[in-house]
Design an enzyme around this catalytic site. Structure first.
Site, PDB file in Angstrom:
ATOM      1  N   GLY A 104       0.820  -1.206   0.000  1.00  0.00           N
ATOM      2  CA  GLY A 104       0.000   0.000   0.000  1.00  0.00           C
ATOM      3  C   GLY A 104       0.853   1.254   0.000  1.00  0.00           C
ATOM      4  CB  SER A 105       0.127   4.641   1.297  1.00  0.00           C
ATOM      5  OG  SER A 105      -1.066   4.811   0.551  1.00  0.00           O
ATOM      6  CB  ALA A 106       4.270   1.367   3.548  1.00  0.00           C
ATOM      7  CG  PHE A 107       5.962   0.574  -3.034  1.00  0.00           C
ATOM      8  CD1 PHE A 107       6.955  -0.383  -2.931  1.00  0.00           C
ATOM      9  CD2 PHE A 107       5.819   1.256  -4.240  1.00  0.00           C
ATOM     10  CE1 PHE A 107       7.803  -0.649  -3.997  1.00  0.00           C
ATOM     11  CE2 PHE A 107       6.663   0.992  -5.314  1.00  0.00           C
ATOM     12  CZ  PHE A 107       7.657   0.040  -5.191  1.00  0.00           C
ATOM     13  CE  LYS A 108       0.350   6.500  -1.790  1.00  0.00           C
ATOM     14  NZ  LYS A 108      -0.762   7.230  -1.142  1.00  0.00           N
TER      15      LYS A 108
END
Length: 486
Positions: A215-219
């Site tokens: 999810g957004s942790a990959f951003k």
């Protein structure tokens, strides 16, 4: 008469030579195959005829050996087995070994040649030295904080020391007692069957063997790629992403969970987790650039060992533009282990250099008198430039101090973090995974001391309200607090 005596003597000598040659053949030439023969119980009896070496945490054994009085004499015991099971694994007379018990089996069982002061003599006598003790890098307080923070929920946590790669905590939840599998008999077989039948899969090491959409942790990976490639030169300038943002080649509009993401800056997008900006930046970086950025952080590496094998995290090599947009925000086919995401946070905290994570510090023998093997800190990869890491540190701090990661703030420390809420299930019908990755540095310290990743599969919230900030950040904060107290 004398002639007959000589013939008899010659015959006896020939028979003696034949016996000696046969004995040599059996003991030297066929020894290995006979030892490996499943029908030969001698090696199994010998294996469990002596106590096994111990696995140590903070200098204290978390394993032991119990004299069962049976033919397979010594059974493995575990102190606080569920707490350390994701590290130790099990050593079973019925089902073999796993994790550190498997990776360091030769040292623990005493069969590794390095344990023998006089290897040639041991080879001749077929003797075996005492098992060595394996000293782990774990910090007991940090491990306990992660275990208690998850509280039996399905999920995992990993904590690293960014400057060295030492693994300070590695927790998978729910856990199990490996001591229940140590011996033989019906009770062991029943427990094995029960554990394998449970839908919660307690023997699955979710920290290193399970991959999730991050999810957004990959951003953070996407932000690093955008800065390193020059797609973004000023993280505080508008990124130029339209509002609404339509996935390339489709009519599908990508939603944002917060307001203000239209034409927002990279800094704002990290602070408030804007899907549109980060997806657009991933497309502008392009597939080769995004794949290379993910590779530098450790994605698609099937060779990583800590020393147990780590499941490779995935970033696809072939994607359409709309799929790349989704992958750049940690969706589509992008998946990662919690250890991998702790490595992402550690790379930012470490100034762009990512150290190889490791769990075994050294092996000692003779009650700690002699160091048999010693781990050495190694650089894994340069995940990003130092200037990019410095900018991402600032953006992650803002996400904690003023954005979605407020629940990770620690008094007396600088904390950088990034939330993540990953959809999964058919048609994204499942409860989203709650993620949080972070690092922390005590005020007055010269560098960050801990990097953490937490994922919670079954966060206790209404499906539409599951967020990394609410479900995973408080756990990460507790882990960081424990690490900073040391």
């Amino acid at each position: 008469m004398i002639r007959n005596a000589r013939r008899a003597a010659a015959l006896c000598a020939g028979l003696l030579i034949a016996l000696l040659l046969n004995a040599a053949r059996v003991q030297i030439i066929e020894a290995a195959s006979l030892d490996a023969d499943p029908a030969n119980r001698r090696s199994v009896i010998a294996r469990y005829g002596e106590p096994r070496g111990d696995i140590l945490v903070d200098g204290r054994p978390v394993t032991g050996s119990r004299d069962s009085g049976q033919q397979l004499r010594y059974e493995r015991t575990y102190t606080e087995g569920p707490l350390y099971a994701p590290v130790t694994g099990f050593s079973s007379q019925t089902y073999g070994t796993s994790l550190v018990e498997s990776a360091e089996d030769a040292m623990l069982s005493g069969t590794d040649p390095l344990l023998a002061p006089f290897p040639f003599w041991n080879e001749l006598s077929r003797g075996r030295p005492d098992g060595g003790d394996v000293v782990t890098t774990l910090d007991a307080a940090t491990q306990r904080a992660a275990y208690e923070g998850l509280g039996g929920k399905r999920g995992a946590a990993a904590a690293l020391e960014p400057s060295t790669g030492r693994i300070l905590a590695l927790v998978s939840s729910p856990s199990y007692d490996p001591g229940a599998l140590s011996g033989t008999g019906r009770a062991v077989r029943r427990e094995w069957a029960r554990l394998n039948a449970l839908p919660t899969r307690p023997m699955l090491n979710r920290a290193i063997r399970q991959t999730y959409p991050p999810g957004s942790a990959f951003k953070i990976v996407t932000a690093a790629a955008a800065l390193d490639t020059g797609v973004v030169r000023d993280p505080d300038a508008p990124a130029g992403t339209p509002d609404p943002y339509v996935l390339p080649g489709t009519r599908t509009t990508l939603p944002d969970a917060v307001d203000g993401c239209g034409n927002a800056s990279l800094a704002y997008a990290v602070q408030w987790s804007c899907n549109t900006v980060m997806a657009d930046l991933g497309v502008r970086v392009g597939l080769p650039g995004m794949r290379e950025a993910a590779r530098r952080f450790g994605f698609n590496d099937g060779s990583l060992r800590i020393p147990s094998a780590v499941a490779p995290s995935n970033f696809d090599a072939r994607m359409s533009a709309d799929q790349l947009a989704l992958s750049s925000i940690g969706q589509f086919n992008t998946t990662a282990t919690p250890l991998q995401m702790a490595m992402v946070a550690a790379a930012v905290a470490g100034g762009g250099e990512l150290k190889t994570p490791y769990l075994v510090d050294r092996v000692i023998s003779g009650g700690g008198i002699r160091t048999v093997a010693q781990a050495h800190q190694r650089s894994y990869r340069q995940a990003m430039s130092p200037s990019t890491a410095q900018q991402l540190q600032r953006l992650m701090v803002a996400a904690v101090e003023e954005g979605t990661g407020a629940n990770a703030a620690i008094e007396g420390a600088t904390v950088g973090g990034k939330t993540g809420t990953a959809q999964h299930g058919l048609g994204n019908s499942g409860t989203p995974y709650a993620w949080f990755i972070s690092w922390a540095q005590r005020h007055g310290s010269v560098q960050p001391e801990v990097a953490v990743a937490v994922v919670v599969e079954d966060a206790e919230a209404v499906r539409g309200r599951v967020t990394g900030g609410a479900g995973a950040a408080p756990i990460a904060r507790a882990v960081m607090e424990a690490a900073l107290r040391e």
